[in-house]
Design a protein around this motif. Structure first.
Motif, PDB file in Angstrom:
ATOM      1  N   GLY A   1      12.288   6.802  -2.926  1.00 14.94           N
ATOM      2  CA  GLY A   1      11.032   7.022  -2.225  1.00 14.94           C
ATOM      3  C   GLY A   1      10.126   5.813  -2.241  1.00 14.94           C
ATOM      4  N   LEU A   2      10.364   4.889  -3.167  1.00 14.73           N
ATOM      5  CA  LEU A   2       9.563   3.671  -3.243  1.00 14.73           C
ATOM      6  C   LEU A   2      10.182   2.527  -2.452  1.00 14.73           C
ATOM      7  CD1 LEU A   2       8.625   3.714  -7.040  1.00 14.73           C
ATOM      8  CD2 LEU A   2       7.303   4.590  -5.102  1.00 14.73           C
ATOM      9  N   ALA A   3      11.388   2.714  -1.932  1.00 18.16           N
ATOM     10  CA  ALA A   3      12.066   1.679  -1.143  1.00 18.16           C
ATOM     11  C   ALA A   3      11.572   1.774   0.298  1.00 18.16           C
ATOM     12  CB  ALA A   3      13.574   1.858  -1.228  1.00 18.16           C
TER      13      ALA A   3
ATOM     14  N   MET B   1      18.225  13.604  -5.396  1.00 18.22           N
ATOM     15  CA  MET B   1      16.876  14.064  -5.079  1.00 18.22           C
ATOM     16  C   MET B   1      15.918  12.918  -4.798  1.00 18.22           C
ATOM     17  SD  MET B   1      16.153  17.355  -7.483  1.00 18.22           S
ATOM     18  CE  MET B   1      15.928  16.431  -8.997  1.00 18.22           C
ATOM     19  N   SER B   2      16.422  11.683  -4.706  1.00 19.34           N
ATOM     20  CA  SER B   2      15.551  10.517  -4.629  1.00 19.34           C
ATOM     21  C   SER B   2      14.673  10.495  -3.390  1.00 19.34           C
ATOM     22  CB  SER B   2      16.380   9.232  -4.702  1.00 19.34           C
ATOM     23  OG  SER B   2      17.337   9.213  -3.665  1.00 19.34           O
ATOM     24  N   GLU B   3      15.117  11.100  -2.285  1.00 23.12           N
ATOM     25  CA  GLU B   3      14.332  11.073  -1.056  1.00 23.12           C
ATOM     26  C   GLU B   3      13.459  12.314  -0.898  1.00 23.12           C
ATOM     27  OE1 GLU B   3      16.740  10.302   2.315  1.00 23.12           O
ATOM     28  OE2 GLU B   3      17.553   8.441   1.547  1.00 23.12           O
ATOM     29  N   LEU B   4      13.449  13.186  -1.898  1.00 28.03           N
ATOM     30  CA  LEU B   4      12.651  14.403  -1.822  1.00 28.03           C
ATOM     31  C   LEU B   4      11.256  14.162  -2.368  1.00 28.03           C
ATOM     32  CD1 LEU B   4      15.261  17.040  -3.053  1.00 28.03           C
ATOM     33  CD2 LEU B   4      14.854  16.221  -0.729  1.00 28.03           C
ATOM     34  N   GLY B   5      10.327  14.993  -1.931  1.00 29.15           N
ATOM     35  CA  GLY B   5       8.971  14.941  -2.455  1.00 29.15           C
ATOM     36  C   GLY B   5       8.885  15.597  -3.819  1.00 29.15           C
ATOM     37  N   ARG B   6       7.727  15.408  -4.459  1.00 33.25           N
ATOM     38  CA  ARG B   6       7.547  15.931  -5.818  1.00 33.25           C
ATOM     39  C   ARG B   6       7.685  17.452  -5.872  1.00 33.25           C
ATOM     40  NH1 ARG B   6       2.123  14.258  -8.787  1.00 33.25           N
ATOM     41  NH2 ARG B   6       1.294  15.240  -6.903  1.00 33.25           N
ATOM     42  N   ALA B   7       7.080  18.152  -4.910  1.00 27.03           N
ATOM     43  CA  ALA B   7       7.147  19.619  -4.912  1.00 27.03           C
ATOM     44  C   ALA B   7       8.586  20.103  -4.762  1.00 27.03           C
ATOM     45  CB  ALA B   7       6.278  20.187  -3.802  1.00 27.03           C
ATOM     46  N   GLN B   8       9.361  19.436  -3.892  1.00 25.88           N
ATOM     47  CA  GLN B   8      10.760  19.827  -3.694  1.00 25.88           C
ATOM     48  C   GLN B   8      11.571  19.580  -4.961  1.00 25.88           C
ATOM     49  OE1 GLN B   8      11.110  17.147  -0.418  1.00 25.88           O
ATOM     50  NE2 GLN B   8      11.208  18.786   1.106  1.00 25.88           N
ATOM     51  N   ARG B   9      11.317  18.439  -5.607  1.00 30.48           N
ATOM     52  CA  ARG B   9      12.050  18.127  -6.843  1.00 30.48           C
ATOM     53  C   ARG B   9      11.750  19.156  -7.929  1.00 30.48           C
ATOM     54  NH1 ARG B   9      13.613  12.457  -7.003  1.00 30.48           N
ATOM     55  NH2 ARG B   9      13.440  12.476  -9.273  1.00 30.48           N
ATOM     56  N   LYS B  10      10.482  19.543  -8.036  1.00 27.84           N
ATOM     57  CA  LYS B  10      10.104  20.534  -9.056  1.00 27.84           C
ATOM     58  C   LYS B  10      10.764  21.885  -8.787  1.00 27.84           C
ATOM     59  CE  LYS B  10       5.730  18.748 -10.794  1.00 27.84           C
ATOM     60  NZ  LYS B  10       4.286  19.024 -10.984  1.00 27.84           N
TER      61      LYS B  10
ATOM     62  N   GLU C   1       0.828  -1.209   0.000  1.00 26.29           N
ATOM     63  CA  GLU C   1       0.000   0.000   0.000  1.00 26.29           C
ATOM     64  C   GLU C   1       0.860   1.256   0.000  1.00 26.29           C
ATOM     65  OE1 GLU C   1      -2.347  -0.467   3.488  1.00 26.29           O
ATOM     66  OE2 GLU C   1      -3.388  -2.241   2.716  1.00 26.29           O
ATOM     67  N   THR C   2       1.939   1.231   0.777  1.00 26.48           N
ATOM     68  CA  THR C   2       2.812   2.402   0.861  1.00 26.48           C
ATOM     69  C   THR C   2       3.519   2.657  -0.458  1.00 26.48           C
ATOM     70  OG1 THR C   2       3.144   1.925   3.216  1.00 26.48           O
ATOM     71  CG2 THR C   2       4.666   3.474   2.197  1.00 26.48           C
ATOM     72  N   VAL C   3       3.917   1.605  -1.157  1.00 23.60           N
ATOM     73  CA  VAL C   3       4.516   1.781  -2.487  1.00 23.60           C
ATOM     74  C   VAL C   3       3.528   2.493  -3.413  1.00 23.60           C
ATOM     75  CG1 VAL C   3       5.327   0.584  -4.557  1.00 23.60           C
ATOM     76  CG2 VAL C   3       6.076  -0.193  -2.315  1.00 23.60           C
TER      77      VAL C   3
ATOM     78  N   MET D   1      14.023  -4.273  -4.142  1.00 26.25           N
ATOM     79  CA  MET D   1      15.037  -4.037  -5.174  1.00 26.25           C
ATOM     80  C   MET D   1      15.486  -2.580  -5.177  1.00 26.25           C
ATOM     81  SD  MET D   1      13.927  -6.340  -8.482  1.00 26.25           S
ATOM     82  CE  MET D   1      12.216  -5.801  -8.511  1.00 26.25           C
ATOM     83  N   LEU D   2      14.544  -1.676  -5.019  1.00 21.17           N
ATOM     84  CA  LEU D   2      14.887  -0.256  -5.049  1.00 21.17           C
ATOM     85  C   LEU D   2      15.647   0.168  -3.804  1.00 21.17           C
ATOM     86  CD1 LEU D   2      11.634   1.243  -6.589  1.00 21.17           C
ATOM     87  CD2 LEU D   2      13.860   0.967  -7.675  1.00 21.17           C
ATOM     88  N   ASN D   3      15.542  -0.620  -2.758  1.00 25.40           N
ATOM     89  CA  ASN D   3      16.310  -0.309  -1.547  1.00 25.40           C
ATOM     90  C   ASN D   3      17.809  -0.424  -1.798  1.00 25.40           C
ATOM     91  OD1 ASN D   3      16.395   0.338   1.302  1.00 25.40           O
ATOM     92  ND2 ASN D   3      17.066  -1.757   1.633  1.00 25.40           N
ATOM     93  N   ASP D   4      18.192  -1.159  -2.858  1.00 21.15           N
ATOM     94  CA  ASP D   4      19.606  -1.299  -3.194  1.00 21.15           C
ATOM     95  C   ASP D   4      20.134  -0.100  -3.985  1.00 21.15           C
ATOM     96  OD1 ASP D   4      19.754  -3.757  -1.975  1.00 21.15           O
ATOM     97  OD2 ASP D   4      19.196  -4.850  -3.781  1.00 21.15           O
TER      98      ASP D   4
END
Length: 303
Positions: A158-160, A256-265, A144-146, A245-248
């Motif tokens: 962010g998906l890990a 920027m992988s751990e940032l939210g969408r607004a921060q990335r934009k 669900e969190t993914v 897998m993405l945790n690797d």
């Protein structure tokens, strides 16, 4: 002449919740013999089953268990739910305490309640000398969190989500070493939890907010996942495998992988405009200065 008899075979049964938890604890080295484990227990099915399973495994693994409940002061039913958890803990010979919080209603309520809960658990773990804090997240929670992160535009890191062992999201109030979070049930399905509770006739509570369609997670759980399971019956397994897998993927591969969408934009727009530095705010009030040396993106935490 007597007919040939078919060889006797034992029926194959799926592993019990206890066995699934034990495998995860050992495979992921969640804690060691002699460690004290603080179990976060709300009285709901997942955390109640976790408390029971970890108590059953004490002799096998050699750890110690203490239970802790959090009353956010937001629902009057929480007191009775925690009383159920305390009653079970007493039957199991597990010390159980409750922290009562006063989370004011208002904006960003869920995030504020979550941060207050984590800090209270860290404080309790430090006070009780616990090595780790165990939570009752299951494979269903992970899937669900993914999906929730996908809906919010998260990147690979962010998906890990919901690793078996993860760093504490907040430190204890008085400083000191934060206790890692461990998730012994993260390889088990929610159905395994309910079967365990039914098999052992364990009373537990149900949070009515888990049925409230105003919450996006509830709609993902009750509408989206059943539809996806019609198309792919093993979708929960697939989503959990994707998160693993993405945790690797190392954070340095995508700053920027751990940032939210607004921060990335915000960062992408600043880079396109040729801005030399842009400031962004992280959870917990942390601030980062983002710079662009030689076209790269570098995040610098402000001291």
């Amino acid at each position: 002449m007597q007919g040939l008899r078919a060889p006797l075979t034992k029926p194959s049964h799926p592993p019990s919740l206890r066995r699934l938890a034990e495998r995860t604890i050992r495979d992921e080295a969640l804690f060691d013999r002699g460690d004290r484990v603080l179990v976060a227990c709300s009285g709901g099915p997942d955390s109640t089953a976790l408390l029971h399973v970890l108590a059953l495994l004490r002799r096998t693994i050699g750890h110690d268990v203490v239970g802790h409940g959090i009353d956010h002061g937001l629902r009057p039913e929480a007191r009775d739910e925690l009383a159920l958890a305390a009653e079970l803990a007493d039957k199991l010979g597990v010390p159980f305490e409750v922290t009562r919080l006063d989370v004011e209603p208002g904006g960003n309520l869920q995030a504020r309640a979550r941060e207050a809960r984590h800090r209270a658990l860290q404080d309790a773990a430090a006070r009780r000398g616990a090595a780790v804090i165990a939570t009752g997240h299951t494979a269903d929670d992970k899937a669900e969190t993914v999906l929730l992160r996908l809906l919010r535009g998260a990147g690979p890191r962010g998906l890990a989500v919901l690793e078996p062992r993860a760093p504490a999201p907040v430190p204890p109030s008085g400083g000191g070493t934060p206790r890692d979070l461990v998730r012994p049930l993260v390889r088990a399905r929610r159905a395994d939890v309910l079967l365990h509770l039914d098999r052992h006739a364990i009373a537990h509570a149900r949070d009515p907010s888990n049925l409230d369609p105003r919450f996006t997670r509830v709609r993902v759980r009750r509408e989206l996942i059943p539809l996806m399971e019609e198309l792919s019956p093993r979708i929960i397994d697939h989503l959990c495998a994707l998160a693993d897998m993405l945790n690797d993927v190392r954070p340095e591969e995508d700053p920027m992988s751990e940032l939210g969408r607004a921060q990335r934009k915000t960062i992408e727009k600043a880079q396109k405009k040729g801005v030399r530095i842009v400031k962004i705010r992280m959870k917990g009030g942390r601030e980062l200065d983002v710079t662009f040396p030689a076209g790269k993106i570098v995040l610098n935490e402000k001291k």
